[in-house]
Design an enzyme around this catalytic site. Structure first.
Site, PDB file in Angstrom:
ATOM      1  N   SER A 240       0.747  -1.525   0.685  1.00  0.00           N
ATOM      2  CA  SER A 240      -0.026  -0.037   0.087  1.00  0.00           C
ATOM      3  C   SER A 240       1.274   1.378  -0.181  1.00  0.00           C
ATOM      4  O   SER A 240       0.573   2.027  -0.733  1.00  0.00           O
ATOM      5  CB  SER A 240      -0.876  -0.219   1.164  1.00  0.00           C
ATOM      6  OG  SER A 240       0.102  -0.366   2.302  1.00  0.00           O
ATOM      7  N   HIS A 270      -1.971  -9.124   1.926  1.00  0.00           N
ATOM      8  CA  HIS A 270      -2.128  -7.316   2.187  1.00  0.00           C
ATOM      9  C   HIS A 270      -2.877  -7.387   3.181  1.00  0.00           C
ATOM     10  O   HIS A 270      -3.178  -7.765   4.065  1.00  0.00           O
ATOM     11  CB  HIS A 270      -1.540  -5.918   1.032  1.00  0.00           C
ATOM     12  CG  HIS A 270      -1.017  -5.369   2.578  1.00  0.00           C
ATOM     13  ND1 HIS A 270      -0.296  -5.144   2.877  1.00  0.00           N
ATOM     14  CD2 HIS A 270      -0.996  -3.513   1.439  1.00  0.00           C
ATOM     15  CE1 HIS A 270       0.262  -3.342   3.711  1.00  0.00           C
ATOM     16  NE2 HIS A 270      -0.056  -3.684   2.652  1.00  0.00           N
ATOM     17  N   HIS A 317       5.772 -12.846   7.805  1.00  0.00           N
ATOM     18  CA  HIS A 317       5.723 -11.547   7.077  1.00  0.00           C
ATOM     19  C   HIS A 317       6.531 -11.449   6.419  1.00  0.00           C
ATOM     20  O   HIS A 317       7.320 -12.035   6.180  1.00  0.00           O
ATOM     21  CB  HIS A 317       5.793 -10.659   8.539  1.00  0.00           C
ATOM     22  CG  HIS A 317       6.090  -8.755   8.057  1.00  0.00           C
ATOM     23  ND1 HIS A 317       6.011  -8.490   7.276  1.00  0.00           N
ATOM     24  CD2 HIS A 317       4.433  -8.246   8.140  1.00  0.00           C
ATOM     25  CE1 HIS A 317       5.513  -6.926   7.447  1.00  0.00           C
ATOM     26  NE2 HIS A 317       4.978  -6.824   7.706  1.00  0.00           N
ATOM     27  N   ARG A 326       2.534  -5.040  16.822  1.00  0.00           N
ATOM     28  CA  ARG A 326       1.025  -4.288  16.385  1.00  0.00           C
ATOM     29  C   ARG A 326       0.321  -5.275  16.633  1.00  0.00           C
ATOM     30  O   ARG A 326      -1.545  -5.154  17.450  1.00  0.00           O
ATOM     31  CB  ARG A 326       1.227  -3.832  15.353  1.00  0.00           C
ATOM     32  CG  ARG A 326       1.594  -2.800  14.611  1.00  0.00           C
ATOM     33  CD  ARG A 326       1.380  -2.436  12.952  1.00  0.00           C
ATOM     34  NE  ARG A 326       1.578  -4.328  12.518  1.00  0.00           N
ATOM     35  CZ  ARG A 326       1.446  -4.579  11.263  1.00  0.00           C
ATOM     36  NH1 ARG A 326       1.635  -2.982   9.844  1.00  0.00           N
ATOM     37  NH2 ARG A 326       1.884  -4.904  10.339  1.00  0.00           N
ATOM     38  N   ASP A 372      -2.900  -8.337  11.190  1.00  0.00           N
ATOM     39  CA  ASP A 372      -4.288  -8.879  10.833  1.00  0.00           C
ATOM     40  C   ASP A 372      -5.209 -10.344  11.527  1.00  0.00           C
ATOM     41  O   ASP A 372      -6.216 -10.158  11.423  1.00  0.00           O
ATOM     42  CB  ASP A 372      -4.392  -9.291   9.525  1.00  0.00           C
ATOM     43  CG  ASP A 372      -3.815  -7.612   8.494  1.00  0.00           C
ATOM     44  OD1 ASP A 372      -3.964  -6.938   8.993  1.00  0.00           O
ATOM     45  OD2 ASP A 372      -2.602  -8.073   7.543  1.00  0.00           O
TER      46      ASP A 372
HETATM   47  N1  HAX Z   1       0.950 -19.517   5.732  1.00  0.00           N
HETATM   48  C1  HAX Z   1       1.175 -20.296   4.540  1.00  0.00           C
HETATM   49  N2  HAX Z   1       2.067 -20.418   3.492  1.00  0.00           N
HETATM   50  C2  HAX Z   1       2.845 -19.330   3.759  1.00  0.00           C
HETATM   51  C3  HAX Z   1       2.778 -18.330   5.093  1.00  0.00           C
HETATM   52  C4  HAX Z   1       1.504 -18.697   5.436  1.00  0.00           C
HETATM   53  N3  HAX Z   1       0.780 -18.225   6.498  1.00  0.00           N
HETATM   54  N4  HAX Z   1       3.142 -17.621   5.215  1.00  0.00           N
HETATM   55  C5  HAX Z   1       4.342 -17.836   4.236  1.00  0.00           C
HETATM   56  N5  HAX Z   1       4.088 -19.119   3.454  1.00  0.00           N
HETATM   57  C6  HAX Z   1       4.417 -19.182   2.642  1.00  0.00           C
HETATM   58  C7  HAX Z   1       4.893 -18.477   1.564  1.00  0.00           C
HETATM   59  O1  HAX Z   1       3.395 -18.307   0.204  1.00  0.00           O
HETATM   60  C8  HAX Z   1       5.923 -19.193   0.608  1.00  0.00           C
HETATM   61  O2  HAX Z   1       5.253 -20.252  -0.205  1.00  0.00           O
HETATM   62  P1  HAX Z   1       6.630 -21.181  -1.719  1.00  0.00           P
HETATM   63  O3  HAX Z   1       7.742 -21.310  -1.404  1.00  0.00           O
HETATM   64  O4  HAX Z   1       5.630 -22.208  -1.573  1.00  0.00           O
HETATM   65  O5  HAX Z   1       5.811 -19.856  -2.266  1.00  0.00           O
HETATM   66  C9  HAX Z   1       6.846 -19.677   1.331  1.00  0.00           C
HETATM   67  O6  HAX Z   1       6.304 -19.849   3.051  1.00  0.00           O
HETATM   68  C10 HAX Z   1       8.314 -18.344   2.168  1.00  0.00           C
HETATM   69  O7  HAX Z   1       7.393 -17.683   2.222  1.00  0.00           O
HETATM   70  P2  HAX Z   1       8.004 -16.127   2.709  1.00  0.00           P
HETATM   71  O8  HAX Z   1       9.494 -15.050   2.724  1.00  0.00           O
HETATM   72  O9  HAX Z   1       7.861 -16.145   4.012  1.00  0.00           O
HETATM   73  O10 HAX Z   1       6.664 -15.120   3.109  1.00  0.00           O
HETATM   74  P3  HAX Z   1       6.628 -14.049   1.499  1.00  0.00           P
HETATM   75  O11 HAX Z   1       7.851 -12.324   1.800  1.00  0.00           O
HETATM   76  O12 HAX Z   1       6.563 -14.414   0.553  1.00  0.00           O
HETATM   77  O13 HAX Z   1       5.019 -13.771   1.849  1.00  0.00           O
HETATM   78  C11 HAX Z   1       2.948 -12.698   3.194  1.00  0.00           C
HETATM   79  C12 HAX Z   1       4.978 -12.198   2.953  1.00  0.00           C
HETATM   80  C13 HAX Z   1       2.949 -11.739   3.826  1.00  0.00           C
HETATM   81  C14 HAX Z   1       2.170 -12.575   2.237  1.00  0.00           C
HETATM   82  C15 HAX Z   1       3.098 -14.354   3.562  1.00  0.00           C
HETATM   83  O14 HAX Z   1       3.312 -15.118   4.926  1.00  0.00           O
HETATM   84  C16 HAX Z   1       1.532 -14.677   3.779  1.00  0.00           C
HETATM   85  O15 HAX Z   1       0.687 -15.629   2.848  1.00  0.00           O
HETATM   86  N6  HAX Z   1       1.256 -15.052   4.941  1.00  0.00           N
HETATM   87  C17 HAX Z   1      -0.438 -14.773   4.897  1.00  0.00           C
HETATM   88  C18 HAX Z   1      -1.042 -13.846   4.196  1.00  0.00           C
HETATM   89  C19 HAX Z   1      -1.527 -12.523   5.689  1.00  0.00           C
HETATM   90  O16 HAX Z   1      -1.180 -12.340   7.013  1.00  0.00           O
HETATM   91  N7  HAX Z   1      -0.841 -11.728   5.367  1.00  0.00           N
HETATM   92  C20 HAX Z   1      -0.522  -9.910   5.466  1.00  0.00           C
HETATM   93  C21 HAX Z   1       0.356  -9.954   6.020  1.00  0.00           C
HETATM   94  C22 HAX Z   1       0.578  -8.653   7.042  1.00  0.00           C
HETATM   95  C23 HAX Z   1       0.247  -7.407   6.357  1.00  0.00           C
HETATM   96  O17 HAX Z   1       0.626  -6.924   4.942  1.00  0.00           O
HETATM   97  N8  HAX Z   1      -0.609  -6.709   6.356  1.00  0.00           N
HETATM   98  O18 HAX Z   1      -1.938  -5.440   5.631  1.00  0.00           O
END
Ligand code: HAX
Length: 433
Positions: A240, A270, A317, A326, A372
């Site tokens: 964002s 996000h 994250h 938070r 979240d």
């Molecule tokens: N559940 C399952 N798998 C997860 C995971 C979760 N909560 N978090 C990360 N992973 C997976 C990723 O999908 C990725 O999978 P692949 O290797 O198969 O592609 C792997 O773990 C490595 O990811 P990462 O490097 O740890 O995390 P990223 O930096 O790529 O992504 C995210 C960060 C926040 C998008 C991710 O942790 C996620 O999808 N979390 C769940 C959704 C969520 O809670 N989002 C909000 C985040 C906070 C925010 O921005 N708030 O606004």
């Protein structure tokens, strides 16, 4: 000129000098290298953005202008009779880098009150949309629709020196921010509360007024203040904040930039994760009936989600490597005000159960909960059960930080953003040697 603008200008002059010296004298110093994995993997960890509004340490979490969350909540002037600070005081801190006095916070509160009236055409546009439109779409459209009001555009068309961009950008930012709580509450009441709209109360601060326009009794005013402050900023690389910065870097005005910021926030990885968390919990509740699952039962639901190739919302994250502070602030709030709430019991059980599972699963780099995972339960407890709406609340808070960043981007003359891309074949060629 109101005090905050004078103060801001003083700081702008100081910082222009610092930035210009850095570029002129040390422009060639390297601060980051980029690997193939980073180029393909969303530029994770590449240091190529600059902001002083907040800094995110992977272990410690966010600092707003150098202050941790507990320090921010403790130092900012409090609303009389309330546990929480003025959101306006927090905006003053983000913009100027200084903790305001109560008088300075109130002065900004007065500026917001003068500018808070949502134009009738915005309400008409919202009413013309199908009522089942997602609230984030409504929010984004409402903001974009006010683009015609941009002071920056008017000044630019007349011929504007680049040293003065910040001034009308500041005016746009404050004009927009003053209206966001009113627009959010309008969408909420129109969609979910029988279309009974509540007008703003000129005697209330931003958090208090939002609770009033939502039609929810106190302490929802403190919930709103805490929520907006916690969600305000998280460095500038998150989707964002980065979207807002990117769009504004083309000199698109604040309305375009903040509407785009809202669109980026609306993704489930996000800001929409707060909606997804409640949706996920509801799915489990539908299967469990009245009973809160035991930790063993909860483990099964979590594994089912992972095994079906989905993410567990609210965990993980891109930068943080510990529980999000938070999350902890909101958890403290829940332990104080709603320890026996059934949904809080779900959230609490997930806090125990999910991190070891994600570690065992072996994919996520950070198994801990983010903001979240905890924010929706508080809204639910105070009667905002329409979880589709939660990301609008996030958007109101995030606008504080992104607007501050955009004003500073303009003040410091940051140029149009344009990273370089390469082809896959070029990467293959580069790795050969
Ligand atoms: N559940 C399952 N798998 C997860 C995971 C979760 N909560 N978090 C990360 N992973 C997976 C990723 O999908 C990725 O999978 P692949 O290797 O198969 O592609 C792997 O773990 C490595 O990811 P990462 O490097 O740890 O995390 P990223 O930096 O790529 O992504 C995210 C960060 C926040 C998008 C991710 O942790 C996620 O999808 N979390 C769940 C959704 C969520 O809670 N989002 C909000 C985040 C906070 C925010 O921005 N708030 O606004």
């Amino acid at each position: 000129m109101p005090n905050i603008k004078e103060k801001l200008y003083e700081k702008i002059v100081e910082n222009r000098d610092r930035v210009s010296k850095l570029v002129k004298q040390h422009g060639n110093v390297k601060i980051s290298d980029v690997t193939v994995a980073q180029a393909i993997g969303g530029a994770r960890g590449v240091k190529c953005l600059v902001t002083d509004i907040s800094y995110l340490d992977p272990e410690e979490g966010i600092r707003f202008r150098g202050y941790t969350i507990p320090e921010t909540l403790e130092k900012l002037p409090k609303v009389p009779g309330s546990d929480m600070p003025y959101v306006e005081g927090h905006m003053y801190l983000l913009l100027t880098g200084e903790i305001p006095t109560e008088e300075e916070a109130l002065e900004l509160a007065d500026i917001f009150k003068e500018r808070q009236q949502v134009p009738q055409y915005v309400c008409d546009i919202l009413r013309a949309m199908p009522r089942d439109t997602h609230p984030m779409t409504m929010f984004s459209v409402a903001i974009a629709s006010m683009q015609r009001e941009s002071e920056f555009v008017k000044a630019y068309q007349k011929g504007l020196s680049k040293y003065d961009y910040w001034d009308s950008t500041y005016e746009d930012g404050i004009n927009l921010l003053a209206k966001l709580t009113g627009i959010g509450a309008y969408i909420y009441r129109m969609k979910y509360r029988g279309d009974v709209i509540i007008s703003p109360d000129k005697d209330l601060d931003m958090g208090g007024n939002f609770a009033h326009m939502m039609g929810i009794p106190n302490p929802y005013d403190d919930v709103a203040r805490l929520y907006f402050i916690l969600h305000s900023d998280h460095e500038s690389g998150n989707v964002s904040a980065h979207t807002g910065h990117l769009v504004a870097s083309a000199l698109s005005d604040m309305y375009y930039a903040i509407s785009s910021m809202i669109n980026g926030l609306a993704g489930p990885l996000h800001g929409l994760a707060n909606e997804q968390v409640l949706r996920w919990i509801q799915g489990v509740m539908d299967q469990m009936g009245e009973k809160v699952p035991s930790d063993e039962e909860m483990k099964k639901f979590v594994w089912d989600t992972l095994n079906s190739g989905q993410v567990v919302p609210g965990f993980g994250h891109a930068v943080l490597r510990k529980t999000d502070p938070r999350y902890m602030s909101q958890r403290e709030f829940c332990l104080k005000y709603l320890p026996d709430d059934p949904i809080f019991k779900y959230v609490d059980s997930l806090f125990r159960v999910v991190p070891p599972i994600l570690e065992e699963h072996g994919h996520a780099k950070n198994p801990w909960p983010n903001v979240d995972a905890q924010s929706g339960v508080i809204q639910w407890y105070y009667g905002v059960k329409e979880y589709e709406f939660y990301t609008v609340l996030f958007g109101i808070g995030r606008a504080l930080g992104v607007i501050s960043n955009i004003i500073w981007d303009r003040a410091l003359g940051y140029p149009i953003e344009r990273p370089k891309s390469v082809t896959i074949a070029m990467l293959e060629e580069m790795v050969k040697g």
